[in-house]
Design an enzyme around this catalytic site. Structure first.
Site, short mmCIF file in Angstrom:
data_model
loop_
_atom_site.label_atom_id
_atom_site.label_comp_id
_atom_site.label_asym_id
_atom_site.label_seq_id
_atom_site.Cartn_x
_atom_site.Cartn_y
_atom_site.Cartn_z
N ALA A 167 -16.62 -11.07 28.69
CA ALA A 167 -16.96 -9.99 28.50
C ALA A 167 -16.62 -9.16 27.94
O ALA A 167 -15.50 -8.54 27.72
CB ALA A 167 -18.12 -9.38 29.27
N GLY A 169 -16.17 -14.03 31.07
CA GLY A 169 -17.18 -14.86 30.93
C GLY A 169 -16.62 -15.67 29.92
O GLY A 169 -17.00 -16.37 29.65
N GLU A 223 -16.15 -19.23 31.72
CA GLU A 223 -17.15 -19.25 32.06
C GLU A 223 -18.48 -20.10 31.25
O GLU A 223 -19.18 -21.54 31.35
CB GLU A 223 -18.29 -18.09 32.87
N GLU A 282 -12.91 -10.82 37.46
CA GLU A 282 -14.32 -9.42 37.44
C GLU A 282 -14.05 -8.73 38.55
O GLU A 282 -14.43 -7.43 38.24
CB GLU A 282 -14.68 -10.27 37.38
N1 CO8 Z 1 -13.38 -6.91 26.14
C1 CO8 Z 1 -13.58 -6.20 25.49
N2 CO8 Z 1 -11.93 -5.74 24.62
C2 CO8 Z 1 -10.87 -6.52 24.82
C3 CO8 Z 1 -10.68 -7.69 25.93
C4 CO8 Z 1 -12.14 -7.64 27.03
N3 CO8 Z 1 -12.99 -8.50 27.63
N4 CO8 Z 1 -9.84 -8.27 26.47
C5 CO8 Z 1 -9.38 -7.79 25.44
N5 CO8 Z 1 -9.38 -6.88 24.84
C6 CO8 Z 1 -9.11 -5.51 23.26
C7 CO8 Z 1 -8.30 -5.35 23.88
O1 CO8 Z 1 -8.95 -3.58 24.27
C8 CO8 Z 1 -7.17 -4.74 23.07
O2 CO8 Z 1 -8.17 -4.25 21.68
P1 CO8 Z 1 -7.03 -2.67 21.21
O3 CO8 Z 1 -5.62 -3.30 20.66
O4 CO8 Z 1 -7.77 -2.25 20.18
O5 CO8 Z 1 -6.44 -1.87 22.28
C9 CO8 Z 1 -7.29 -6.24 22.24
O6 CO8 Z 1 -8.09 -6.98 22.98
C10 CO8 Z 1 -5.72 -6.50 23.07
O7 CO8 Z 1 -5.93 -7.32 24.00
P2 CO8 Z 1 -4.37 -6.53 24.68
O8 CO8 Z 1 -4.09 -5.52 24.32
O9 CO8 Z 1 -4.64 -6.07 25.96
O10 CO8 Z 1 -3.49 -8.06 24.18
P3 CO8 Z 1 -2.43 -8.06 25.78
O11 CO8 Z 1 -1.58 -10.03 25.53
O12 CO8 Z 1 -1.56 -7.07 26.73
O13 CO8 Z 1 -3.33 -9.19 27.19
C11 CO8 Z 1 -5.70 -9.63 28.43
C12 CO8 Z 1 -4.78 -9.79 27.57
C13 CO8 Z 1 -4.68 -9.93 29.51
C14 CO8 Z 1 -6.34 -11.40 28.03
C15 CO8 Z 1 -5.98 -8.17 28.31
O14 CO8 Z 1 -6.52 -8.45 27.28
C16 CO8 Z 1 -7.12 -8.27 29.62
O15 CO8 Z 1 -7.10 -8.85 30.80
N6 CO8 Z 1 -8.28 -8.15 29.03
C17 CO8 Z 1 -9.36 -8.46 29.64
C18 CO8 Z 1 -10.02 -10.08 31.00
C19 CO8 Z 1 -11.33 -9.13 31.73
O16 CO8 Z 1 -10.65 -8.81 32.62
N7 CO8 Z 1 -11.73 -9.83 31.11
C20 CO8 Z 1 -13.34 -9.98 32.22
C21 CO8 Z 1 -14.32 -8.97 32.00
S1 CO8 Z 1 -15.77 -9.12 32.64
C22 CO8 Z 1 -16.63 -10.52 31.99
O17 CO8 Z 1 -15.79 -11.51 31.31
C23 CO8 Z 1 -18.06 -10.66 33.00
C24 CO8 Z 1 -18.53 -11.32 33.00
C25 CO8 Z 1 -20.17 -10.95 33.83
C26 CO8 Z 1 -20.54 -9.61 33.55
C27 CO8 Z 1 -22.43 -9.76 33.70
C28 CO8 Z 1 -22.18 -8.64 33.69
C29 CO8 Z 1 -23.83 -8.46 32.37
#
Ligand code: CO8
Length: 256
Positions: free
Chosen positions: A62, A107, A110, A130
């Site tokens: 998400a 997500g 998922e 999450e």
């Molecule tokens: N959402 C938005 N932007 C994201 C996300 C995300 N989930 N993941 C990464 N990005 C963005 C980063 O902010 C970054 O943007 P910017 O360059 O502008 O800073 C860009 O993508 C590249 O990311 P990173 O620099 O972090 O890249 P890395 O290679 O260092 O790391 C990772 C990659 C490991 C994937 C890391 O980005 C990360 O941990 N991301 C988050 C993953 C996560 O926690 N996902 C779960 C999200 S919650 C969810 O899915 C819940 C669903 C149910 C919701 C129900 C309620 C409505």
């Protein structure tokens, strides 16, 4: 945006394309995905590949910035939207495969869980992180993961939020196969190709029998199997398949 294309053999390909956010699922992107899935459902497609654009991610989950500051009511609606779109994918009568290259988190995983099958490349990394955000999975992860890998493994993965590499994912049944690195759509098409030699009715009835049976008692599941196997038996493709066997020739299925 969602890229939409079709490969030879009528295999539809949906590619999540929001690379600046590692293909994260904003609410707009979820709506776009839902509309694209409806178009696939209404088309003559015989299989579906879902993947992500760029080399780095299938989907990072998400859209986190979008979740910040929303009200509980908003989030409830957000979870429902994600659940509805993914449920629609799971109920398509054609087989679907998620090709996971790079990251599939939250997500994103998922979404892959809602597909009939999952294929990962060796560099794939996946998980339901999450809890690290103080959240829990909301797009079906707490329900589909235990059905796939068992309650104990699912609880361990969801409560730790840890990352699973491709080889472990294959070992525990989270992904069906590890493919060589390559073009994701082609990987998905190659995975589906042997199944798509068969008629769509048989594929759909078999999938329904397994998946509906998993949600009920053995007794009811056997009833479901009886009903669906009778429907399959009555299909034109079954007549053709059995006749082709008797005539020692390959069957010519017409999805009828
Ligand atoms: N959402 C938005 N932007 C994201 C996300 C995300 N989930 N993941 C990464 N990005 C963005 C980063 O902010 C970054 O943007 P910017 O360059 O502008 O800073 C860009 O993508 C590249 O990311 P990173 O620099 O972090 O890249 P890395 O290679 O260092 O790391 C990772 C990659 C490991 C994937 C890391 O980005 C990360 O941990 N991301 C988050 C993953 C996560 O926690 N996902 C779960 C999200 S919650 C969810 O899915 C819940 C669903 C149910 C919701 C129900 C309620 C409505």
């Amino acid at each position: 945006m969602i890229q939409e294309s079709t490969l030879p053999g009528g295999i539809a390909v949906l590619t999540l394309d929001r690379q600046k956010a590692l293909n994260a699922l904003s609410f707009e992107q979820l709506l776009n995905l839902g509309q694209a899935v409806e178009r696939v459902s209404a088309s003559a497609a015989r299989g579906l590949v879902i993947t992500g654009a760029g080399a780095k991610a299938f989907c990072a989950g998400a859209d986190i910035p979008e979740l910040v500051g929303r009200t509980l009511r908003d989030e409830h609606e957000g979870a429902r939207l994600g659940q509805e779109v993914f449920q629609r994918i799971g109920q398509l009568r054609i087989p679907s495969v998620a090709v996971i290259h790079g990251y599939a988190f939250g997500g994103g995983l998922e979404l892959a869980l809602a597909c009939t099958f999952r294929v990962a490349t060796p560099a794939a990394r996946m998980g339901l992180p999450e809890v690290k955000l103080g959240l829990i999975p909301g797009y079906g992860g707490t329900q589909r993961l235990p059905r796939l890998v068992g309650e104990g493994r699912a609880l361990e993965l969801i409560l730790s939020g840890r990352t699973v590499k491709a080889d472990e994912a294959e070992r525990i049944g989270l992904v069906n196969q590890i493919a060589e690195e390559g073009e994701p759509a082609a990987i998905g098409a190659a995975y589906l190709a042997p199944m798509l030699q068969h008629g769509l009715h048989a594929l759909d009835f078999a999938r329904q029998a397994v998946q509906r049976g998993m949600q009920t008692s053995l007794e009811l599941g056997l009833r479901i199997e009886r009903d669906l196997s009778t429907l399959a038996y009555r299909s034109a493709d079954a007549t053709e398949g059995m006749q082709a066997f008797l005539e020692k020739r390959p069957p010519c299925f017409k999805d009828a």
